[in-house]
Design an enzyme around this catalytic site. Structure first.
Site, PDB file in Angstrom:
ATOM      1  N   GLU A  89      -9.842 -11.532 -11.565  1.00 54.87           N
ATOM      2  CA  GLU A  89     -11.128 -11.703 -10.861  1.00 54.87           C
ATOM      3  C   GLU A  89     -11.812 -13.009 -11.262  1.00 54.87           C
ATOM      4  O   GLU A  89     -12.000 -13.268 -12.459  1.00 54.87           O
ATOM      5  CB  GLU A  89     -12.043 -10.506 -11.217  1.00 54.87           C
ATOM      6  CG  GLU A  89     -13.336 -10.506 -10.453  1.00 54.87           C
ATOM      7  CD  GLU A  89     -14.172  -9.247 -10.718  1.00 54.87           C
ATOM      8  OE1 GLU A  89     -13.592  -8.163 -10.948  1.00 54.87           O
ATOM      9  OE2 GLU A  89     -15.409  -9.363 -10.696  1.00 54.87           O
ATOM     10  N   LYS A 131     -18.410  -0.981 -15.030  1.00 54.60           N
ATOM     11  CA  LYS A 131     -17.262  -1.739 -14.496  1.00 54.60           C
ATOM     12  C   LYS A 131     -17.354  -3.179 -14.987  1.00 54.60           C
ATOM     13  O   LYS A 131     -16.348  -3.788 -15.368  1.00 54.60           O
ATOM     14  CB  LYS A 131     -17.262  -1.664 -12.965  1.00 54.60           C
ATOM     15  CG  LYS A 131     -15.999  -2.154 -12.299  1.00 54.60           C
ATOM     16  CD  LYS A 131     -15.926  -3.652 -12.122  1.00 54.60           C
ATOM     17  CE  LYS A 131     -14.647  -4.070 -11.402  1.00 54.60           C
ATOM     18  NZ  LYS A 131     -14.562  -5.540 -11.243  1.00 54.60           N
ATOM     19  N   ASP A 191      -3.246  -0.927 -24.326  1.00 50.02           N
ATOM     20  CA  ASP A 191      -3.199   0.036 -23.231  1.00 50.02           C
ATOM     21  C   ASP A 191      -4.612   0.182 -22.646  1.00 50.02           C
ATOM     22  O   ASP A 191      -5.431   0.951 -23.134  1.00 50.02           O
ATOM     23  CB  ASP A 191      -2.684   1.369 -23.819  1.00 50.02           C
ATOM     24  CG  ASP A 191      -2.585   2.473 -22.783  1.00 50.02           C
ATOM     25  OD1 ASP A 191      -3.172   2.343 -21.700  1.00 50.02           O
ATOM     26  OD2 ASP A 191      -1.931   3.482 -23.087  1.00 50.02           O
ATOM     27  N   HIS A 197     -19.715 -16.362  -7.392  1.00 45.74           N
ATOM     28  CA  HIS A 197     -18.432 -15.900  -6.855  1.00 45.74           C
ATOM     29  C   HIS A 197     -17.942 -16.832  -5.753  1.00 45.74           C
ATOM     30  O   HIS A 197     -16.772 -17.174  -5.681  1.00 45.74           O
ATOM     31  CB  HIS A 197     -18.577 -14.495  -6.254  1.00 45.74           C
ATOM     32  CG  HIS A 197     -18.299 -13.418  -7.257  1.00 45.74           C
ATOM     33  ND1 HIS A 197     -17.130 -13.354  -7.953  1.00 45.74           N
ATOM     34  CD2 HIS A 197     -19.039 -12.361  -7.659  1.00 45.74           C
ATOM     35  CE1 HIS A 197     -17.162 -12.300  -8.760  1.00 45.74           C
ATOM     36  NE2 HIS A 197     -18.319 -11.697  -8.603  1.00 45.74           N
TER      37      HIS A 197
HETATM   38  C1  MEV Z   1     -18.118  -7.117 -10.660  1.00 50.38           C
HETATM   39  O1  MEV Z   1     -16.738  -7.125 -11.008  1.00 50.38           O
HETATM   40  C2  MEV Z   1     -18.952  -6.531 -11.767  1.00 50.38           C
HETATM   41  C3  MEV Z   1     -20.438  -6.355 -11.448  1.00 50.38           C
HETATM   42  O2  MEV Z   1     -20.589  -5.591 -10.255  1.00 50.38           O
HETATM   43  C4  MEV Z   1     -21.049  -5.635 -12.621  1.00 50.38           C
HETATM   44  C5  MEV Z   1     -22.481  -5.185 -12.417  1.00 50.38           C
HETATM   45  O3  MEV Z   1     -22.883  -4.925 -11.267  1.00 50.38           O
HETATM   46  O4  MEV Z   1     -23.172  -5.067 -13.451  1.00 50.38           O
HETATM   47  C6  MEV Z   1     -21.112  -7.671 -11.192  1.00 50.38           C
END
Ligand code: MEV
Length: 427
Positions: free
Chosen positions: A78, A266, A282, A379
């Site tokens: 990413e 995430k 892992d 991004h």
């Molecule tokens: C994207 O890979 C991760 C985010 O969505 C995390 C977040 O929203 O805190 C930017």
């Protein structure tokens, strides 16, 4: 050695490797980064191999962790992840960087007794048999104690399947804690669980079910903390204190709402997994443990915490990390070995602290972007580079094409091709 390498991101990948050498970050052979995993080595790792599959391996710079300079390898597909943690690491250096601590490498194993007739009696029999089980456990991994590990404790638990509308089933679980030293530990724990099972069946007269580790490694927590002066958070449009308050508010949203907490975590795992993969760990085990831990009070919560304390933003993370520096792919994957050398870690606990710090840095980077400009600007800048390359831009042309795509907010390949034509015509 310094992890501050100005202009690192502007270099060609091979120049970056040479810069790491020049800054004293790597002293070993550079070839593992250039050649990667051979088919022969891959064939030793899993079954039915037909190929290897590459992913980008970047390095995050600027990290100061427990007073030590660290350059951190990250394997991730990413865009923006490596850049975000490097930026945060730079921002927090003047406030002392990250402080970490990690528990000993205590992993949990389970031997399940299925559908027991009298749970209280089964629990009592197992309690009585613990000295024998302790003795048997000692013989299973005789060299582990020399490495500072070994059996730590036993617990006997009664658990019940009592889903409404279904027949109740009582189970008893013999749970043990094994210090696996510098390993991730799954094999050691699973072997011990299987070796203890016959005695567990004999002393209880009940039927053994599963014999396996638990990935909810909540005796193996790592923590990282960071303090950020609001001045470091200032943006073109916003005062630093306003940004700090917005970050704390974003964290409160994640605490209150599992829909937000899942995305928040995430982002944390973007950092944690990338270092786990780069070091041959892992990441599925780490993921399952982290999310189960996040839900430990019955409500899914953020793995980090951000709040304003005495006019500064305080960030922290606490997360189970089943991380090893020996065993598994570490033995056979040359780039994993090289990445561990680059990190300069002496063992699993030290690496776990670094991984926790990177997870916290990633989260802080995401919250800062989300609470200010939004994440799309960054991004799209990264995406524009890929579009420029797809349109045929040579490495020395990518920056100019990218700038133009961002200026016009048009990221189509056709636009990139048009920009490239004009650039080349202008000489
Ligand atoms: C994207 O890979 C991760 C985010 O969505 C995390 C977040 O929203 O805190 C930017």
């Amino acid at each position: 050695m310094s992890s501050r390498i100005p202009g690192f991101y502007k270099l060609h990948p091979d120049e970056r490797l040479r810069a790491l050498e020049a800054f004293g970050v790597v002293t070993d052979d550079l070839s593992p980064w250039r050649s990667g995993l051979s088919l022969e080595a891959a064939d030793l790792m899993v079954e039915n191999v037909v190929s290897t599959f590459s992913l980008p391996c970047g390095v995050a710079v600027n990290f100061l962790i427990d007073g030590r300079e660290r350059v951190v390898p990250m394997v991730v597909e990413e865009p923006s992840v490596v850049a975000a943690v490097s930026n945060v690491a730079r921002l927090v250096r003047k406030d002392g960087g990250f402080r970490t601590s990690s528990d000993p490498s205590h992993m949990i194993g389970q031997v399940q007794l299925m559908a027991v007739r009298d749970p209280a009696d089964t629990v009592a029999r197992l309690q009585e048999a613990l000295p024998r089980l302790r003795e048997e456990a000692r013989g299973v991994h005789p060299r582990l104690e020399e490495r500072g590990g070994g059996l730590v404790s036993f617990e006997v638990r009664h658990v019940a399947y009592d889903e409404p509308g279904h027949v109740r089933e009582d189970m008893v679980v013999l749970q043990f804690v094994l210090d696996v030293a510098d390993a991730m530990g799954a094999n050691m724990v699973n072997t011990l669980a299987e070796r203890l099972a016959p005695t567990v069946a004999e002393v209880t007269g009940e039927q053994v079910g599963l014999r396996i580790l638990s990935n909810l490694a909540d005796r193996r927590l790592s923590r990282a903390r960071v303090t950020v002066s609001p001045a470091s958070l200032q943006t073109e449009d916003l005062d630093g204190m306003e940004v700090a308050e917005r970050i704390a508010a974003a964290w409160r949203f994640a605490w209150a709402d599992p829909y937000r907490a899942a995305t928040h975590n995430k982002g944390v795992m973007n950092g944690i997994d990338a270092v786990a993969v780069a070091t041959g760990n892992d990441w599925r085990a780490i993921e399952s443990g982290a999310h189960a831990f996040a839900a430990r009070d019955g409500h899914y919560r953020p793995l980090t915490r951000f709040e304003l304390v005495d006019g500064k933003l305080e960030g922290s993370i606490e997360v189970p990390l089943q991380i090893g520096t020996v065993g598994g792919p570490i033995r056979v994957h040359p780039t994993v070995k090289a990445n561990l050398g680059l990190l300069g870690v002496t063992g699993a606990r030290e690496l776990s602290g670094i991984v926790a710090a990177v997870g916290l840095a990633q989260n802080l980077g995401a919250l800062k972007a989300l609470a200010t400009d939004g994440i799309q600007a960054g991004h799209m800048r990264m995406h524009a580079r890929t579009v420029a390359a797809t349109a045929g831009a040579e490495p020395h042309e990518v920056a100019a094409v990218t700038r133009e795509l961002c200026r016009k907010h048009d990221f189509s390949v056709e636009h990139a091709a048009e920009v490239l034509r004009r650039l080349r015509a202008a000489g």
